[in-house]
Enzyme design. Structure first.
Site, mmCIF file in Angstrom:
data_model
loop_
_atom_site.group_PDB
_atom_site.id
_atom_site.type_symbol
_atom_site.label_atom_id
_atom_site.label_comp_id
_atom_site.label_asym_id
_atom_site.label_seq_id
_atom_site.Cartn_x
_atom_site.Cartn_y
_atom_site.Cartn_z
ATOM 1 C CD GLU B 287 -2.987 0.486 2.444
ATOM 2 O OE1 GLU B 287 -2.618 -0.307 3.344
ATOM 3 O OE2 GLU B 287 -3.946 1.247 2.588
ATOM 4 C CB CYS B 310 -0.360 -2.513 13.922
ATOM 5 S SG CYS B 310 0.461 -2.614 12.363
ATOM 6 C CB SER B 330 -2.315 1.255 6.343
ATOM 7 O OG SER B 330 -2.497 -0.089 5.951
ATOM 8 C CE LYS B 369 -3.609 -5.706 18.703
ATOM 9 N NZ LYS B 369 -3.806 -5.449 17.262
ATOM 10 C CD GLU B 372 -7.626 -4.934 16.301
ATOM 11 O OE1 GLU B 372 -7.159 -4.165 15.461
ATOM 12 O OE2 GLU B 372 -6.935 -5.824 16.851
ATOM 13 C CD GLU B 377 -15.168 -2.851 12.276
ATOM 14 O OE1 GLU B 377 -16.259 -2.917 12.890
ATOM 15 O OE2 GLU B 377 -14.302 -1.995 12.529
ATOM 16 C CB CYS B 514 3.218 -3.906 21.789
ATOM 17 S SG CYS B 514 2.506 -3.325 20.251
#
Lengths: 127, 591, 489
Positions: B287, B310, B330, B369, B372, B377, B514
Site C-alpha cells: 500500500e 496495527c 492504511s 485488542k 478490537e 466488522e 506494545c
C-alpha cells in the site's frame, strides 16, 4: 461624566464634585441614604426607600434619596441615614415601611425623634 | 549542575538542585513509601499530585510535614523520614485510606501486586480503627476494562496518563470531598465515552480499581470443549515480558517456553502473531509503495502520509478524535485480525472444520485488542475472527493455575503453517518497529536490490516523536514515528494543517509501544523494565535467521496457494478494513 | 451607650456613605486619587515599599505581608502578568467582602490598578462567587463607569498605563478561596489546590506571574497610598497593622459588620460594640476564623486581637467571621457543625482531608449521639493532629482547628458526652432526657396525646411517665404541658 484626561484633571473633577455636594448639603432638601446591600434589601430596604420617596412626594418635602452600601448595623436593618439641613446626620434602624412613613411625618416634618437611633460608633477616615 | 547538600536521617547527601526529597533519599538507600506518586522516567509520564500524603517527612523548621515526592531539597535542609511524628502520620493516613477501601483482597485481581496492599503489609496494619461510610459505586465492565471505583484511592495516575500522555480525556476527577472519584464525563460508562481502551490507566493503577476484563475462564472452557479446535496466536511483545511473571529478569526472551506452556495448557494449535505481522508488512508495505508511486507520478488525490493501523487504541483514537482523517491510515487490518481472518477462512478449511468449531485466542500485551476483536466488522455471521483476546498477565495466571513450572519448560517451536516468522515481525512489539519492518521490505521491492544494512537504527529509540529520512536509492522517504497518543495528536494536527512532511507515520498508543501495553506485567513505574524489554525485542530480531517479511517462505507460500498477490482481490476481502467516524456517537446515556 | 468609637473604618470608609453605582460619589471622596498619585510618581518600587512599610497583611486569612507579595510578583519577569482579586468569600456567616464590593466597588478596582502598575500587570481578574449577584452587578457598573471616564482601561488618564479588569465567576466552592485552586478554577480546570512552590507569583494564572489578594486587602490600599504608611502603621499592634473587618454574629445584641483596629480586645468587641450577650446570658466562647479557626474562651477576652495572638490562642484571624456563643451552645456540636462544612467543601484531592475530615465528622456525630467512647476521643485527637500536619492545602491543614480548640478549652464537655452521656448545654437531641415531675403532673393526659410515638403512659389524674426507650426527644410533650411538669435532664 467626561473622560479624565490627566492626573490634574482628576483633581479638578474631584473639587467640582465636592463643591456640588457641599451645595447640596447647604440646600433646603433633606439628604436620605438607604443602606442597600443584599442583606438590607432582603430585610426590606427597597420598600422602605419607595415609601420615603412617595411620602415625601405626597407632602412636597424637598428630599434627595440615594442608595448606599452596607452601614454595618445588621441587627437593625433596614437602616436609613437622614441629614436634615443644618443638622448632624442621624441613622435610624429597624425601619419598616410603616416606620418609614412615620419617619417622614414625624422627623422630616416635625423634627420629632423616633426610637431606634443608632449612635455613630466608629471613627471616620477621610482621605 | 549546581549541587546542594542536605541531611536526611542524620546522613549527609549531595544532590543536584531541584531534586526532590524522595529522590535524594533513594540516592542513599532510604525508601520513603509512596502511593500516588508515579513517574516513568524517560517516557514523559509524571503523576505527582502530592495527594496521598503517604510520603510525608519532617523538615526541620517547617510547620507541617512535607510530601517528599514534590518537595525540593534546599541547601542545609534537615529531613527526618522516620520520626515518631512521621511514622504516626503515615500510618494514620494509610488507615484512613484503608477505611474507605473494600477489604476484599482475596478476590481482587490486584492481590499480590497491589501497591496499597504492599503498604498495609509494610506498615503491619492489623486493624482499621476508623469505621464509617464507605464509597459505593457500581462496578462497570467495558469490553476491555473493569472499573471498580470502590477501590479508587484518588492517586489520579489514570487521569494523568489519559489526559497528559494520551490526550484522550476520558477520565477526570468528578465530585468533591469524600464523594470525589475519577470518572468519565457525566459519569457515563467507559464504552459511551471516548476511551480508546489503550489500557494505560490499568497499567498504572496502584490498586484494583482499574483492571482488565478477565477472559481466562472462557479460555479454559473452550479448551475443555472437545468439539472445538482452539488455536492460539501470540503477539511479539509477549515473549519479552512474560518471563517477569515467573521471576525472570526483565528483558528475558521466553519464546520457546511460552510455546511449550501454551501446548501444555492444551491449545490445539500454537501459532504466532509474528506470522501475520509479516503478512501485514506485505499488505501495508505494498500500500505504501503504491501510494508513493502514485504520488511521485503527480497524483494529487493520493492520501499521504500513510498511517499505520496495527494499534487498536490508535485506531479508536483517530476514529473518535480525528474522524476527518479516517481515509489516510492504511486499510490493512492489524496482525491480530489478519491472523483471525486467515485462521478461520483458510486454516479451518485446510484442517476440514467449520469456522464455528474453531476458537481463535490471541495473547496480547494489550487491552484494546479485546475491544478490537469484538468489533462488528471483524465478524462473519456473528462469529468473530478472533474469539478471545487475553493479556500477558492473564496468560501468566492461566499457566500458574495449571501447575505448569514455566521456568523448567523445554523450548518448543511454533506449529506450522501460521507459526513461521521473520525478525521484521518481532520488532512490531516496540515503537518504530512496524515502520522499520515496512522499510526493510519496501526498500528491496522498490529498488530490487538487497538492503545494504538491515538495522535502521535511525528509526529506533524511546523519544515520543521521532523523524528520519530513509534514502531508498535516491528516493528520500520521510518517516515519522510517535508513541503516546499525545505525540500522535501533534503529528495529526500537522496533517490537518497541511504541514506534514512525512510519507509514512507509525503510531503506537502505549509508551514504548506494545512492550508497555496495558496488558503487560506491571512495571510499577520502573522504566528500566521497559528499556530491558525494548532491548530484548531487537535482540530477538537479531536472533532470527530471516529478518525481512517478504523473505518469510510461509508468507510467500500463502500468497501462492491462497491469497494471490498483496493488496489483491482476496487480500482486500480478508486482510483490509475501513474506519468509522465515531465522533458523533459519543452521547449521554442515562442508565 | 458605651460603644463610643471603638471602630475605625478604613476598608469600609465609603461603605454606607456613597452610592456604589455612582462613580462621582467615589471620586468626590478622593477616589482614584491614589492611583493618580502612584501613576504620577511613576516609581513602582517606591509604591511597593509604601505598602511594605505600612505592614499591611493579607486579610483573606493567611496574613502574608502584602507588600512582599507584590514585590515577589514584580521581580518575576514575564510578557504578561495578572492581578487577581479573590472575592470567593466562603466562610459560613462571613460577608465582609460582599459588603465592600456592594458598597464600594471602586476601591477594589482602584487598588487592583495600583497593584497592576506596581508589578507590571495590565490585566486584572476578579474571581467572585456567582452567589453574589448584587456585588457582580455593582462591579460591572463600576468597571463600565471607570472605563468610560478613563480611570480604568487603556491609557488610564492619558498616562499610557493600561489596566483592564474582567470578572470570573466561581461556582461556590469554599476551597477555591485557596489561591492555587482559585487559579485552576479560573483556567477552567477542577477547583483544587496544587503544591506550592511554584507560588502564583512565579507561576499563576495561565502559568504567568500572578498576584492574588483578597477584597479587603485591596480596599485598604488607596487609603495607605493617600494617607501614608506611617499613618497606617500607627494603627494596630506591633506585627499586625491597621484594622480588620469582622462579621460579628451569634449571641450578641448588636450583630453587624464592624471594622476595628488590630489590638482591640474581644471584650471590647463583644460588650461594647456588640452590646453584650443576648438575654444577659453567660459568655462561653467566640469562634473566629470560620471553619479554619478555633474557639476562644473567657480567658482570652482581654487578649488583643491580632494575627499572632489569635494563633497563639489556638484560633486564627481567618477572613473575619466572628461568632459569639453563650452558655446554651454545645461545643461538641459547634465542632461538628464546622466539620460538616469542611467535609462538604473538601476538594477530595488529598487523603487526610478527603477521608480524615469525614472520619472526624463521624466521630463527632457518634459522640453527640451518646455513642462515643474514650477510645473515640483518642482517635479524635490523633486524627485532628495528623490531618493538620499532613493535608495538602490550607483547608485541610486548618479544618481540625474547631475540634482541637474545643478539645483544649472544653474537654469536660466532651467527657460529659462520652462518659456521662449528657450534653451540658442541652443541645444534643439524642442525649436529652425528657422527665415528668410527678409532683407537678396532674395527669391531664395532654402530653400523652401529643406524643407521636406513644412513649407517655399513665392513668388519668395520676402522674404520667415517659419511656426513655421509646422517646424520640421531639419535645412535643413539653410544649403542650400547661403545668411545667416536663423538663429536660
Amino acid at each position: 461624566m467626561e473622560k479624565i484626561k490627566s492626573l490634574a484633571d482628576l483633581k479638578k473633577k474631584r473639587e467640582e464634585l465636592q463643591t456640588s455636594s457641599q451645595l447640596l448639603s447647604q440646600s433646603e432638601s433633606i439628604q436620605v441614604r438607604v443602606a442597600m446591600a443584599t442583606c438590607s434589601i432582603a430585610s426590606g430596604a427597597k420598600q422602605v426607600l419607595e415609601v420615603i420617596v412617595s411620602e415625601c412626594n405626597k407632602r412636597s418635602i424637598p428630599v434627595s434619596v440615594t442608595q448606599t452600601g452596607c452601614m454595618g448595623y445588621c441587627y437593625a436593618e433596614p437602616t436609613v441615614e437622614v441629614t436634615k439641613p443644618g443638622h448632624e446626620p442621624v441613622v435610624f434602624g429597624y425601619i419598616t415601611p410603616l416606620k418609614a412613613e412615620e419617619l417622614v411625618t414625624k422627623y422630616f416634618v416635625g423634627n420629632e425623634m423616633l426610637e431606634g437611633v443608632i449612635p455613630v460608633n466608629y471613627e471616620k477616615v477621610e482621605l | 549542575m549546581e549541587k546542594i547538600k542536605l541531611i536526611i536521617d542524620n546522613r549527609e547527601v549531595s544532590v543536584p538542585k531541584s531534586t526532590t526529597i524522595l529522590k535524594a533519599a533513594r540516592e542513599i538507600g532510604i525508601d520513603i513509601p509512596t502511593l500516588c506518586y508515579f513517574e516513568l522516567e524517560g517516557l514523559n509520564i509524571h503523576n505527582k499530585p502530592g495527594g496521598c500524603r503517604i510520603c510525608v517527612v519532617e523538615v526541620e523548621g517547617r510547620r507541617n510535614l512535607a510530601p517528599a515526592c514534590v518537595t525540593e531539597c534546599l541547601e542545609g535542609m534537615v529531613v527526618k523520614t522516620n520520626s515518631i511524628r512521621v511514622l504516626n502520620s503515615r500510618r494514620t493516613v494509610l488507615e484512613l485510606i484503608l477505611s474507605d477501601h473494600p477489604a476484599d483482597c482475596l478476590v481482587c485481581a490486584k492481590s499480590g501486586n497491589c501497591e496499597l496492599q504492599n503498604l498495609a503489609v509494610r506498615f503491619g496494619v492489623r486493624e482499621i480503627p476508623f469505621q464509617g461510610e464507605q464509597s459505593c459505586y457500581k462496578v462497570e465492565v467495558s469490553p476491555s476494562i473493569v472499573r471498580d471505583m470502590n477501590k479508587c484511592v484518588m492517586c489520579r495516575r489514570c487521569e494523568t496518563v489519559c489526559n497528559d500522555f494520551q490526550t484522550v480525556g476520558a477520565l477526570s476527577a468528578i465530585e468533591r470531598g469524600f464523594a470525589s472519584v475519577v470518572s468519565t464525563a457525566f459519569n457515563q460508562k467507559l464504552s459511551y465515552s471516548n476511551c480508546t481502551f489503550c489500557g494505560q490507566c490499568v497499567a498504572v493503577c496502584p490498586v484494583g480499581a482499574l483492571v482488565e476484563v478477565d477472559h481466562t475462564p472462557k479460555i479454559i472452557r473452550a479448551i475443555a470443549d472437545e468439539k472445538k479446535t482452539v488455536v492460539v496466536q501470540v503477539a511479539p511483545a509477549v515473549r519479552v515480558a512474560l518471563g517477569e511473571e515467573f521471576g525472570m529478569k526483565p528483558g528475558s526472551i521466553v519464546t520457546g517456553k511460552l510455546t511449550a506452556a501454551l501446548k501444555a495448557l492444551g491449545f490445539n494449535y500454537v501459532f504466532d502473531t509474528d506470522w501475520s505481522a509479516d503478512l501485514t508488512i506485505m499488505e501495508e508495505g505494498t500500500e505504501l509503495i503504491d501510494r508513493i508511486t502514485k504520488f511521485l507520478k503527480g497524483d494529487k488525490e493520493v492520501k499521504l502520509p500513510l498511517l499505520t493501523s496495527c494499534c487498536p487504541a490508535w485506531v479508536n483514537f483517530f476514529e473518535y478524535h480525528f474522524p476527518e482523517l479516517k481515509e489516510i491510515p492504511s486499510t490493512a487490518k492489524s496482525p491480530q485480525q489478519m491472523f483471525g481472518a486467515i485462521a478461520k477462512n483458510y486454516f479451518a478449511d485446510k484442517i476440514g472444520i467449520k469456522r464455528e468449531d474453531m476458537i481463535v485466542v490471541s495473547v496480547m500485551p494489550c487491552l484494546a485488542k479485546k475491544y478490537e476483536c469484538a468489533r462488528e466488522e471483524f465478524k462473519t455471521n456473528g462469529n468473530p475472527d478472533v474469539d478471545y483476546s487475553i493479556s500477558t498477565r492473564e496468560l501468566a495466571a492461566l499457566i500458574k493455575q495449571a501447575n505448569i513450572d514455566f521456568n523448567s519448560l523445554e523450548n518448543v517451536a511454533f506449529d506450522s503453517p501460521l507459526g513461521e516468522s521473520s525478525g521484521a515481525a518481532v520488532i512490531f512489539g516496540t515503537t518504530g518497529g512496524v515502520i522499520e519492518a515496512a522499510v526493510r521490505t519496501a526498500y528491496e521491492v522498490i529498488t530490487k536490490k538487497p538492503l545494504p544494512k538491515i538495522d535502521f537504527t535511525e528509526l529506533r529509540g524511546l523519544e515520543g516523536v521521532r523523524a528520519a529520512t530513509i534514502d531508498v536509492d535516491g528516493l528520500k522517504l520521510n518517516i515519522g514515528i510517535a508513541h503516546g497518543l499525545s505525540n500522535a495528536r501533534k503529528l495529526l494536527n500537522e496533517i490537518k494543517e497541511g504541514k506534514s512532511q512525512f510519507h509514512a507515520i507509525e503510531v503506537m498508543a502505549c509508551p514504548g509501544g506494545c512492550i508497555d501495553g496495558g496488558g503487560q506485567p506491571l512495571h510499577h513505574g520502573n522504566s528500566d523494565i521497559i528499556k530491558a524489554r525494548w532491548e530484548a525485542i531487537y535482540e530477538a530480531d537479531r536472533n532470527m535467521p530471516i529478518r525481512k517479511s517478504h523473505e518469510n517462505p510461509s508468507i510467500l507460500a500463502i500468497y501462492k496457494e491462497f491469497l494471490g498477490e498483496p493488496c489483491g482481490h482476496k487480500s482486500h476481502e480478508l486482510l483490509h478494513t475501513h474506519y468509522f467516524d465515531k465522533a458523533k456517537v459519543i452521547e449521554i446515556k442515562l442508565d | 451607650m458605651a460603644n463610643n468609637k471603638k471602630q475605625i473604618r478604613i476598608a469600609l470608609r465609603n461603605c454606607g456613605f456613597i452610592n456604589p453605582e455612582n462613580i462621582g460619589d467615589y471620586i468626590a471622596r478622593s477616589g482614584y486619587a491614589a492611583l493618580a498619585s502612584v501613576l504620577g510618581a511613576n516609581n513602582p518600587q517606591n509604591s511597593i515599599d509604601v505598602i511594605k512599610k505600612s505592614g499591611l497583611r493579607g486579610r483573606g486569612g493567611g496574613g502574608f505581608p502584602t507588600g512582599l507579595k507584590w514585590e515577589i510578583a514584580s521581580k518575576n519577569h514575564a510578557d504578561q502578568k495578572y492581578v487577581v482579586c479573590n472575592a470567593d468569600e466562603g466562610d459560613p456567616g462571613a460577608f465582609m467582602d460582599r459588603s465592600i464590593l456592594e458598597g464600594d466597588p471602586h476601591s477594589v478596582l482602584e487598588a487592583m490598578a495600583i497593584n497592576g502598575f506596581c508589578i507590571g500587570a495590565t490585566k486584572g481578574l476578579i474571581y467572585i462567587r456567582a452567589e453574589y449577584p448584587l456585588a457582580i452587578e455593582r462591579l460591572l457598573i463600576a468597571i463600565n463607569q471607570a472605563e468610560e471616564i478613563s480611570v480604568l482601561g487603556n491609557n488610564i488618564m492619558n498616562t499610557g498605563f493600561d489596566f483592564n479588569i474582567e470578572l470570573r465567576y466561581g461556582a461556590g466552592a469554599f476551597v477555591c478561596g485557596e489561591e492555587t485552586a482559585l487559579i485552576h478554577s479560573m483556567e477552567g480546570g477542577r477547583g483544587e489546590p496544587t503544591f506550592k512552590p511554584p507560588f502564583p507569583a512565579q507561576e499563576g494564572y495561565l502559568k504567568k506571574p500572578t498576584n492574588v489578594n483578597n477584597v479587603e486587602t485591596f480596599a485598604n490600599i488607596p487609603a495607605i497610598i493617600l494617607k501614608g504608611w506611617e499613618w497606617f502603621s500607627s494603627i494596630g499592634t506591633e506585627k499586625s497593622k491597621g484594622t480588620k473587618v469582622f462579621a460579628l454574629a451569634g449571641k450578641v445584641n448588636n450583630v453587624g459588620l464592624i471594622e476595628v483596629p488590630m489590638g482591640i480586645t474581644l471584650r471590647e468587641v463583644i460588650y461594647e460594640i456588640g452590646n453584650g450577650i443576648v438575654n444577659d446570658k453567660n459568655f462561653k466562647a467566640v469562634q473566629t476564623g470560620g471553619p479554619s479557626g478555633g474557639c476562644l474562651t473567657e480567658k482570652f477576652l482581654d487578649t488583643p486581637i491580632d494575627y499572632d495572638n489569635l494563633i497563639a490562642a489556638g484560633s486564627m484571624m481567618g477572613s473575619g467571621g466572628m461568632i459569639v456563643m453563650d452558655e446554651d451552645d454545645c461545643m461538641v456540636s459547634v465542632a461538628k457543625f464546622y466539620l460538616d462544612f469542611t467535609v462538604e467543601e473538601s476538594c477530595g484531592k488529598c487523603a487526610p482531608c478527603r477521608i480524615g475530615n469525614k472520619r472526624l465528622f463521624e466521630l463527632l456525630e457518634k459522640i453527640t449521639e451518646g455513642k462515643g467512647t474514650m477510645e473515640d476521643l483518642d482517635h479524635l485527637k490523633n486524627l485532628s493532629k495528623v490531618t493538620k500536619d499532613t493535608a495538602l492545602c490550607g483547608l485541610g491543614q486548618t479544618s481540625p482547628n474547631p475540634v482541637l480548640s474545643t478539645i483544649d478549652n472544653f474537654w469536660n464537655e466532651y467527657l460529659a458526652h462520652v462518659v456521662d452521656k449528657k450534653c451540658p448545654a442541652g443541645q444534643c437531641k439524642a442525649l436529652k432526657c425528657y422527665i415528668i415531675d410527678t409532683e407537678q403532673c396532674i395527669g391531664c393526659t395532654v402530653c400523652a396525646r401529643a406524643c407521636p410515638v406513644g412513649a407517655i403512659k399513665g392513668e388519668k389524674k395520676t402522674p404520667h411517665e415517659i419511656s426513655q426507650e421509646i422517646c424520640i426527644k421531639c419535645g412535643a410533650c413539653m410544649e403542650k404541658c400547661k403545668f411545667n411538669a416536663i423538663s429536660i435532664k
